[in-house]
Design a protein around this motif. Sequence first.
Motif, PDB file in Angstrom:
ATOM      1  N   ARG A  78       0.832  -1.199   0.000  1.00  0.00           N
ATOM      2  CA  ARG A  78       0.000   0.000   0.000  1.00  0.00           C
ATOM      3  C   ARG A  78       0.878   1.265   0.000  1.00  0.00           C
ATOM      4  N   ILE A  79       0.360   2.314  -0.679  1.00  0.00           N
ATOM      5  CA  ILE A  79       1.087   3.578  -0.772  1.00  0.00           C
ATOM      6  C   ILE A  79       0.084   4.705  -0.562  1.00  0.00           C
ATOM      7  N   ASN A  80       0.427   5.681   0.328  1.00  0.00           N
ATOM      8  CA  ASN A  80      -0.407   6.862   0.502  1.00  0.00           C
ATOM      9  C   ASN A  80      -0.178   7.813  -0.678  1.00  0.00           C
ATOM     10  N   ILE A  81      -1.282   8.239  -1.296  1.00  0.00           N
ATOM     11  CA  ILE A  81      -1.137   9.095  -2.480  1.00  0.00           C
ATOM     12  C   ILE A  81      -1.708  10.495  -2.255  1.00  0.00           C
ATOM     13  N   ALA A  82      -2.606  10.644  -1.231  1.00  0.00           N
ATOM     14  CA  ALA A  82      -3.164  11.977  -0.954  1.00  0.00           C
ATOM     15  C   ALA A  82      -3.644  12.025   0.491  1.00  0.00           C
ATOM     16  N   VAL A  83      -3.297  13.154   1.223  1.00  0.00           N
ATOM     17  CA  VAL A  83      -3.674  13.316   2.642  1.00  0.00           C
ATOM     18  C   VAL A  83      -4.212  14.726   2.828  1.00  0.00           C
ATOM     19  N   PHE A  84      -5.324  14.802   3.616  1.00  0.00           N
ATOM     20  CA  PHE A  84      -5.899  16.124   3.881  1.00  0.00           C
ATOM     21  C   PHE A  84      -6.266  16.230   5.358  1.00  0.00           C
ATOM     22  N   HIS A  85      -5.792  17.361   6.000  1.00  0.00           N
ATOM     23  CA  HIS A  85      -6.142  17.708   7.377  1.00  0.00           C
ATOM     24  C   HIS A  85      -6.657  19.146   7.356  1.00  0.00           C
ATOM     25  N   PRO A  86      -7.754  19.423   8.059  1.00  0.00           N
ATOM     26  CA  PRO A  86      -8.325  20.787   7.997  1.00  0.00           C
ATOM     27  C   PRO A  86      -7.356  21.871   8.424  1.00  0.00           C
ATOM     28  N   SER A  87      -6.400  21.541   9.256  1.00  0.00           N
ATOM     29  CA  SER A  87      -5.469  22.562   9.746  1.00  0.00           C
ATOM     30  C   SER A  87      -4.277  22.755   8.836  1.00  0.00           C
TER      31      SER A  87
END
Length: 497
Positions: A78-87
Motif C-alpha cells: 500500500r502507498i499513501n497518495i493523498a492526505v488532507f487535514h483541515p489545519s
Amino acid sequence: MARHDARNWHDCSKMIGLLCLVASILLQHGASGQRVKVEPEVLSYLGQTVNLRCAFSDPTGIQLTMVTWIYEPKEGERINIAVFHPSFDPSYPQSPVTGRVSFTPSPPNLASPSIEISNVGMTDEGKYICEYATYPSGNEQGITYLVMLAKPQNSASIVAAVAGNKPVVVARCESVDGRPAAKISWVTTANGNATTVAKLGTDNTETMISEYRMVPTPADNGKDLSCVVAHRTQVKPESFHLKLAVQYAPQVTIVGYDNNWYVGRTNVALTCQASGNPTPTTIQWKTMSGEMPDTVQITDNVLKVLKVDDSVNTTFVCEVKNRIGVGKDQVTVMVRGTRLPSKGATTGSIIGAIIGVVILLAIIGTAIAMYRKHRNKLSGDGPPKHKPPPPKKTNGSASRQPNASNVPVAENTPLQNQYYNTQSAEPVTDLDAYHDEEDHAEEEREHYHSAAPSGWDDPGNNEVPPPYMRTDSDPQDYHQGPNVNRGESFVSPAMYV
C-alpha cells in the motif's frame, strides 16, 4: 431448589449480556462500513481522467479528524497518495501517481474528499482506499476498484494444411493488446480442438492467441469455421467467418464404361473426373499395354473410341497431377462379339401400369354412371311408376279374319302375347274377345313407346321388351293363345321364360 433457580438465572443473564455485546459490535462495524460512501468499481481507458468519489454520510456525534487516500496495486504494498487535514494544506506523498492526482473540489473538505487522477495508464489499475480518522470510533474506510480497459485488435486467418494423419494447425485467431484479456471460442463442424495462450503486451495489456488443430482430410476442405472474440469493451462478440483450406492430391474416377462394348459399336467414350486442392494441372491417358489404339481420340479428360474392335480390348489408365501429388484410376474394357440384349421393363413397372389403368377405368366408369343418373333425375326419364289399366271389353264385331290354317301369325300378334303366350289345352272360341285383346295390345305398345327411357326405341317384332312391361303376377295381362296341334304346324309350343 430456590438456590438452583437463582444460579440458572445468573448464567442466563450472563449469556444474554454476551450476545448483546456481540450484536453491538457488529452493528457498530456495519454502521461504520456504510458511512464511508464510495463507488465499488470505476472503469477507464488509457489516457483518460478518472474521478474517485468519497463522502462521510452521517458525521453526527463523530469528529472527523483527517482523510487519507491509499493505493494498493495488484502486486505490491500500500502507498499513501493523498492526505488532507483541515489545519494543513493537502499533501501528496511520492507515489506512482504523483503529479497526476489532486483533491476535488479544491480546496477540499472532510465531508467529501474526492480525488481525480489524470492521464491514467494500465499500471494505475488496482485498489483505491478512502480512509477517515475519526473520534471516538477510530478509522473507517471505503474501497474502490479502478479497472483499466483497452480495446483489443482482433483478427483471424486460415492456415493451409496438407491432408495427413497427424493434427496440424488449420486456423489462427488473435486478440492483441486488450485489457482485460479477451475470450476466444470456435464454432465449426470439423472434428478438432483449440489451444489458447496469453502473452503480456505493452503497457500491461494482454494478447490472446488461439489455434485450431485437427487431422485434415480431403472431405474437410471448404468446411465453415468461425472464430468468436468476446471482450468487455465490445457491445457484442466479434465473429470471423472462415473456410478450411485442406490441400490434397487429385482423386480420380473414370466414368462411361457400361460393360456393353461390342465389335462394331461406334462413338463410345470414357471421361476422367478429378478433384484436388490445388486444382489439377495435367491429365494423361495411358494403356497398360503401352500402346494407344488407332481408333481412339483424346480431348482433355475425354477418351473417345470411334469404332470398337479387338484393339480396344485393354486397360485404360487416367493419371492426374497437381502440386501435392498424383492420382489415377483405371478401367478394363472387355470387347464383346455381339451386343447384350437390352433390358425390358421390370415386372414391378408392368404391374404398376396395369393397376394404374384399372384404377383409371374404374374412376371413368363411376363418373359416367353418376352423370347418367343425374341426367335421368333432371329429365324425369325412367321406368313407369304405375301399371297400365286393364283392357276393357267391347262388343264390336271382329274385323280380322281367322287364319284358315289355324296357325297363329307371329307378325300380327302383339309382342307381349308372343313373349308370354303358352300352349292351351282348349282352342279359342270367343273371337270378339280375341279382337279386343288385339286392340288392347296396340294401346299398350303406344303407352310403352311414350314412357320408354332415352336411348331405347320402340321394340320391333323380334325384340324383347324390358322386364318391367310384364310380370307373372298380373292376371289381367295374361292371355291364352289358340290351341294349335303339333301335327298341323311347325311352330313349337310356347315356353315360360
